[in-house]
Scaffold this active site. Sequence first.
Site, short mmCIF file in Angstrom:
data_model
loop_
_atom_site.label_atom_id
_atom_site.label_comp_id
_atom_site.label_asym_id
_atom_site.label_seq_id
_atom_site.Cartn_x
_atom_site.Cartn_y
_atom_site.Cartn_z
N SER A 120 0.84 -1.18 0.01
CA SER A 120 0.16 0.00 0.07
C SER A 120 0.93 1.37 -0.10
O SER A 120 0.42 2.46 -0.64
CB SER A 120 -0.77 -0.09 1.32
OG SER A 120 -1.92 -1.13 1.06
N ARG A 144 -13.94 11.89 3.43
CA ARG A 144 -14.24 10.62 2.47
C ARG A 144 -15.51 9.89 3.03
O ARG A 144 -16.14 9.38 2.26
CB ARG A 144 -13.00 9.64 2.88
CG ARG A 144 -11.66 10.26 2.24
CD ARG A 144 -10.51 9.36 2.33
NE ARG A 144 -9.43 9.98 1.91
CZ ARG A 144 -8.16 9.78 2.16
NH1 ARG A 144 -8.08 8.55 2.80
NH2 ARG A 144 -7.25 10.47 1.63
C1 SIN Z 1 -4.65 8.82 1.70
O1 SIN Z 1 -5.18 7.93 1.65
O2 SIN Z 1 -4.09 9.33 2.79
C2 SIN Z 1 -4.18 9.43 0.51
C3 SIN Z 1 -5.29 9.05 -0.60
C4 SIN Z 1 -5.77 10.10 -1.54
O3 SIN Z 1 -4.78 10.75 -1.79
O4 SIN Z 1 -6.57 10.18 -1.75
#
Ligand code: SIN
Length: 506
Positions: free
Chosen positions: A48, A273
Amino acid sequence: MNAVIPVSEETGFDVVIVGAGIGAHSVALSLPSTLRIAMISQDAVQTSSHWAKGGIAAESCLSEIDAHLEDTLAAGARLNDRDQVHRLVSGAPEAIRFLVELGVVFEPTLEREGGHQSARIWHADGDATGLAVMRVLGARRAASLNITSTTARLVQLVTDGDCVQGALVEQQGSLVLLKARSVVLATGGATGLWSDHTSPDGNIGTGMVAAYRVGATLGDLEFTQFHPTAIALTGSPLPLATEALRGAGAWIVDAEGKRFLFASDPAGELATRDKVSLAMHRHQGMSFLDVEPIGPAALAKRFPSFLEACRRYGHDPFANGPVPIRPAAHYSIGGIVAGPHGETNIQGLYAVGECANSGVHGANRLASNSLLEGLVFGRRAAAHIKDRPTLRQRLRYPSTLALSPRAPSRAAISAIVDVGLGVERDHPTLQRSQAALEALVSNEMNPYFASELQSARELVAMTIQAATLRRGTIGSHTRSDAITENPNYRIEFNQSQPPRRVERQS
Ligand code: SIN
């Protein structure tokens, strides 16, 4: 019938590190070169960390760390462990210096992302920061004579009483016991258990269950972060469209080209998110990412890997229009409960990065805090390990191991996870998922692969239990049948007792 497999032993190591991402490398490269280190992973170049599209959040001066602390707490719905967050954000400037000294070249301008009050995100190579950092770390590791890297699969951890004594791994079809006084798990998360995921396929929580089986505590398993803008042009793993694209002006639209996020949150595309994923999940029909507002020149300069991913699957975002997207499991917040140095409740066993539940993320992770966690807590673990006494008890280990070659298929497990543990959960569906998991039929399989799938099934059972027990909605855990409750607890799993709610320190 079980497969009985001979076990050979290797005794030459001081530390075994399972994993190949930023956490694993930060430990390995921060330990004294007098220690002999075995680094094992199934794939040393596809983790990841290598795939990370965001950046690394770090204030460049210590006077600003309180703002980073506050943003991390706000994103985590204040279920974070404040002291651990303080360690994270105050370790960030030093972590960046560590990378720069190793040779990482960051872009000169820091950027701002959703949830951050200021521009504090460090990027290298545009939207391919993870790869840029991992190339440097990988080269340093390869040049370190005290580190042996091997392709191998973790089968189980080996303990004597409550002390870790090594790791049993499968290497080219043979079982090898790597004895060591310290074992670090940096095995990544478990998001590969969902059909739609942005992580490498191998991330199915094997390290977490290995730790649990020797007595380590797991916590916060109900919290999995879904990323709204996984590119839906291919099967999983789905390439990630970084959320910085939304920060730069990209829109999320439906099949009619209509923006629909404002109906659920005034921040629209810039909502967190979890909120964007939920709005997409509840909206009828497919969603698309429209990058027209960014324009071709800026997109090519700032987001080359997004453009490359679209084109690889035959879609030009300007010629063919908005890019199909859907939420995908992106990050495991739950994992092995770990302290200020990544230490677990098993002596000598450490957990670093996504497999750890260090308490820094609370109920939801702030963007660009994940590479940072691997770095800061990897270096803290190394500082602890180097001070451990070298004296070892003599471990007697059987010369063979019996492994059951039977497990349910991965697709069958994922089908249950998708339904029961999606973006939105409810009690009846969780109950049905638990029953379906118990009823799964095991098919004959390779014993090593079967042992991973048995772990996966065990982890899913615990995760369903955790999601059932947390009856309120908070952070990344949304219940459509939510009750109002005081959320300030952690659900812990330990072999020696039934799952329990533990009051959080604030
Ligand atoms: C993250 O998961 O911190 C980065 C993923 C993104 O750039 O959207």
